[in-house]
Design an enzyme around this catalytic site. Structure first.
Site, mmCIF file in Angstrom:
data_model
loop_
_atom_site.group_PDB
_atom_site.id
_atom_site.type_symbol
_atom_site.label_atom_id
_atom_site.label_comp_id
_atom_site.label_asym_id
_atom_site.label_seq_id
_atom_site.Cartn_x
_atom_site.Cartn_y
_atom_site.Cartn_z
ATOM 1 N N GLU A 210 0.882 -1.177 0.000
ATOM 2 C CA GLU A 210 0.000 0.000 0.000
ATOM 3 C C GLU A 210 0.908 1.212 0.000
ATOM 4 O O GLU A 210 1.433 1.602 1.051
ATOM 5 C CB GLU A 210 -0.913 -0.016 1.244
ATOM 6 C CG GLU A 210 -1.863 -1.195 1.314
ATOM 7 C CD GLU A 210 -3.036 -1.084 0.340
ATOM 8 O OE1 GLU A 210 -3.304 0.017 -0.160
ATOM 9 O OE2 GLU A 210 -3.669 -2.124 0.073
ATOM 10 N N CYS A 244 -2.402 9.493 2.349
ATOM 11 C CA CYS A 244 -1.898 8.885 1.110
ATOM 12 C C CYS A 244 -2.796 9.179 -0.080
ATOM 13 O O CYS A 244 -2.319 9.273 -1.205
ATOM 14 C CB CYS A 244 -1.749 7.381 1.292
ATOM 15 S SG CYS A 244 -3.255 6.576 1.818
HETATM 16 P P1 NAD Z 1 8.159 4.873 5.063
HETATM 17 O O1 NAD Z 1 8.159 4.022 3.862
HETATM 18 O O2 NAD Z 1 9.351 5.697 5.359
HETATM 19 O O3 NAD Z 1 7.905 4.021 6.409
HETATM 20 C C1 NAD Z 1 6.959 2.995 6.492
HETATM 21 C C2 NAD Z 1 7.515 1.865 7.348
HETATM 22 O O4 NAD Z 1 8.703 1.368 6.768
HETATM 23 C C3 NAD Z 1 7.845 2.284 8.772
HETATM 24 O O5 NAD Z 1 7.325 1.317 9.669
HETATM 25 C C4 NAD Z 1 9.364 2.315 8.802
HETATM 26 O O6 NAD Z 1 9.878 1.923 10.043
HETATM 27 C C5 NAD Z 1 9.751 1.330 7.732
HETATM 28 N N1 NAD Z 1 10.985 1.698 7.049
HETATM 29 C C6 NAD Z 1 11.419 2.930 6.736
HETATM 30 N N2 NAD Z 1 12.618 2.880 6.088
HETATM 31 C C7 NAD Z 1 12.929 1.568 5.975
HETATM 32 C C8 NAD Z 1 14.045 0.857 5.405
HETATM 33 N N3 NAD Z 1 15.049 1.487 4.816
HETATM 34 N N4 NAD Z 1 14.023 -0.488 5.488
HETATM 35 C C9 NAD Z 1 13.007 -1.142 6.067
HETATM 36 N N5 NAD Z 1 11.954 -0.511 6.632
HETATM 37 C C10 NAD Z 1 11.901 0.815 6.590
HETATM 38 O O7 NAD Z 1 6.828 5.688 4.956
HETATM 39 P P2 NAD Z 1 6.624 7.210 5.209
HETATM 40 O O8 NAD Z 1 7.407 7.955 4.192
HETATM 41 O O9 NAD Z 1 6.836 7.493 6.622
HETATM 42 O O10 NAD Z 1 5.049 7.298 4.861
HETATM 43 C C11 NAD Z 1 4.562 8.062 3.883
HETATM 44 C C12 NAD Z 1 4.305 7.287 2.613
HETATM 45 O O11 NAD Z 1 3.369 6.255 2.833
HETATM 46 C C13 NAD Z 1 3.676 8.163 1.543
HETATM 47 O O12 NAD Z 1 4.240 7.854 0.315
HETATM 48 C C14 NAD Z 1 2.218 7.778 1.568
HETATM 49 O O13 NAD Z 1 1.527 8.019 0.380
HETATM 50 C C15 NAD Z 1 2.316 6.324 1.886
HETATM 51 N N6 NAD Z 1 1.078 5.827 2.477
HETATM 52 C C16 NAD Z 1 0.318 4.944 1.773
HETATM 53 C C17 NAD Z 1 -0.891 4.509 2.305
HETATM 54 C C18 NAD Z 1 -1.793 3.549 1.557
HETATM 55 O O14 NAD Z 1 -2.741 3.069 2.142
HETATM 56 N N7 NAD Z 1 -1.534 3.266 0.295
HETATM 57 C C19 NAD Z 1 -1.293 4.960 3.553
HETATM 58 C C20 NAD Z 1 -0.476 5.847 4.239
HETATM 59 C C21 NAD Z 1 0.707 6.282 3.689
#
Ligand code: NAD
Length: 456
Positions: A210, A244
């Site tokens: 997602e 998102c």
């Molecule tokens: P992110 O990808 O940085 O983090 C999400 C998760 O991944 C966290 O639990 C984090 O600990 C983990 N993570 C981060 N870096 C990592 C790495 N290098 N290796 C492994 N795990 C890692 O997400 P964000 O930037 O904080 O969130 C925003 C993004 O999420 C936006 O792009 C938004 O559109 C998207 N989003 C999508 C939905 C959906 O339902 N499609 C919902 C909410 C947010």
């Protein structure tokens, strides 16, 4: 690692012993989760306020209500949705009958993000548990207050061998991803989605992504009116733009662009008052890194609404930029904050083609009173889901499967789609033995081939 491995093994043994098979047990589990969520509502409110300055109204309407409804609805429908599905049987397999069995995958990992810290972790966990899987939830470290409360809620609602929270950041995710999960469900950015996908490939774990993207809003000339602006302003500035499926940018016909800007300004004033930093309905940016990233996108020269910010308070007022073009820096990445670029177009087909040149978005919105143009936009652009004459609300219909496409993710959840997403659909044929046509068995003869060709 050892701790995670032990938890994983405990959950695996619990699953293999058949403890998650009973439907009543599954329903009791998700109801217990719902009860603990309700019992902790005050603490959840406090935590989400500290993480994001989200109001209790917004928290309830965009997170808690959706989870509680999902629990109620799944509890009512689970038996029906997980019943074996009768499928037609073809001639060569007669006498016999065919079924698709809906079965849990097994060990499941749910990785969430911070913008809706309860909705994006608990809602998929409800689907996973209801489908009969043991679950490990890894919430985001950036909403740490919410993450602590979530760990407390899960621990008081469910035994760790069924569901457990692992708190932490990149290190924890990296360690968890080494384990051979049967199912991984990830919500977050497209870049981290790729990391998760690579890790899932090592174990060939079933994966749902997602992700995000730049969700466009098309406003056609017949749709410029207060209700259009009201629905765009609401969807965009909800959770300070950190949603998102928030509108990322607007495409509007040049002849009505200024009229739309006036309407947007009027709605921002009505919803958040002359000083949005004092409005309880307006949240804050999650951290300074995101604050700095967002501020760099604001160009004073074309800021027509807002543009006011305060780093100490992580406040950025609802901001509209106009006119913006596709080559501007604000169009280079997903905004994920309270900044709304407005791009005027003169030819709708050119605008559609420009959107088609971007990565496939999670959502798309069209404001149009007549049907022809909107249907053409919807059918010519690939995206996850969306609305006509509204924003964001498709997520509020629990009957609609939710998810993205390509760079905005894949897989669908919510309601029945969620149960199927967390289930292996096992295809079975049950044969009778009282008759056993000789044709398929060697030795093969010309006579047998003749009959076979007739039959097939
Ligand atoms: P992110 O990808 O940085 O983090 C999400 C998760 O991944 C966290 O639990 C984090 O600990 C983990 N993570 C981060 N870096 C990592 C790495 N290098 N290796 C492994 N795990 C890692 O997400 P964000 O930037 O904080 O969130 C925003 C993004 O999420 C936006 O792009 C938004 O559109 C998207 N989003 C999508 C939905 C959906 O339902 N499609 C919902 C909410 C947010």
């Amino acid at each position: 690692m050892k701790k995670h491995q032990e938890l994983f093994e405990r959950q695996k043994q619990y699953f293999l012993a058949g403890n998650t098979r009973d439907i009543k047990h599954r329903i009791d589990s998700i109801r217990s989760l719902g009860n603990e969520l309700t019992r902790h509502e005050k603490q959840i409110n406090e935590a989400v306020f500290l993480d994001l300055r989200k109001s209790s109204f917004e928290l309830f309407s965009t997170e808690i209500a959706g989870i509680l409804h999902e629990i109620k609805w799944i509890s009512a429908k689970l038996r029906k949705w997980t019943r074996p599905i009768a499928i037609r049987t073809n001639l060569v397999n007669l006498p016999g009958h065919s079924r698709v069995l809906i079965e849990p995958y097994g060990n499941t990992l749910i990785i969430g993000t911070w913008n809706y810290p309860f909705l994006l972790t608990v809602k998929p966990a409800v689907s996973a548990l209801a489908a009969g899987n043991p679950v490990i939830i890894k919430p985001s470290e950036f909403s740490s207050h919410s993450s602590h409360i979530l760990a407390e809620i899960i621990a008081s609602a469910l035994p760790p061998e069924l569901c457990s929270v692992v708190e932490g950041g990149v290190l924890e995710v990296t360690e968890l991803l080494k384990l051979p999960f049967d199912k991984i469900f990830f919500t977050g950015s497209t870049n981290v989605g790729k990391i998760v996908m690579r890790a899932a490939a090592e174990n060939l774990s079933s994966l749902t992504l997602e992700l995000g993207g730049k969700s466009p809003v098309f406003v056609l000339p017949d749709a410029v009116q207060p209700v259009t602006a009201k629905r765009i302003v609401w969807g965009k500035f909800l959770n300070a733009g950190q949603t998102c499926i928030a509108p990322d940018f607007i495409l509007v016909h040049e002849s009505v662009a200024e009229n739309l800007i006036d309407n947007l300004a009027a709605q921002v004033l009505l919803m958040f008052g002359p000083d949005p930093s004092k409005s309880v309905a307006f949240g804050r940016i999650v951290d300074q890194r995101h604050f700095d990233r967002l501020i760099s996108m604001i160009d004073e020269k074309n800021t027509v609404i807002g543009g006011i910010h305060n780093r100490n308070d992580l406040f950025i007022s609802p901001t509209v930029l106009y006119p913006v073009s596709f080559s501007d820096p604000v169009m280079k990445e997903e905004i994920f904050g309270p900044i709304l670029p407005v791009i005027p177009y003169s030819n709708l087909q050119d605008a559609v083609n420009l959107v088609r040149s971007l990565p496939k978005p999670l959502s798309l919105y069209v404001f149009n009173q007549s049907g022809k143009e909107r249907d053409s936009i919807i059918s010519n652009i690939s995206f996850g889901g969306g609305c006509v004459n509204d924003t964001v609300m498709h997520i509020a219909n629990p009957h609609l499967p939710f998810g993205g496409v390509g760079p905005s993710g894949y897989g669908r959840y919510h309601g029945k789609a969620g149960i199927l997403e967390f289930s292996n659909q096992k295809s079975m044929i049950y044969k009778a033995t009282w008759i056993d046509p000789f044709i398929r068995y060697p030795p093969f003869t010309g006579f047998k081939e003749k009959i076979l060709r007739k039959l097939l």
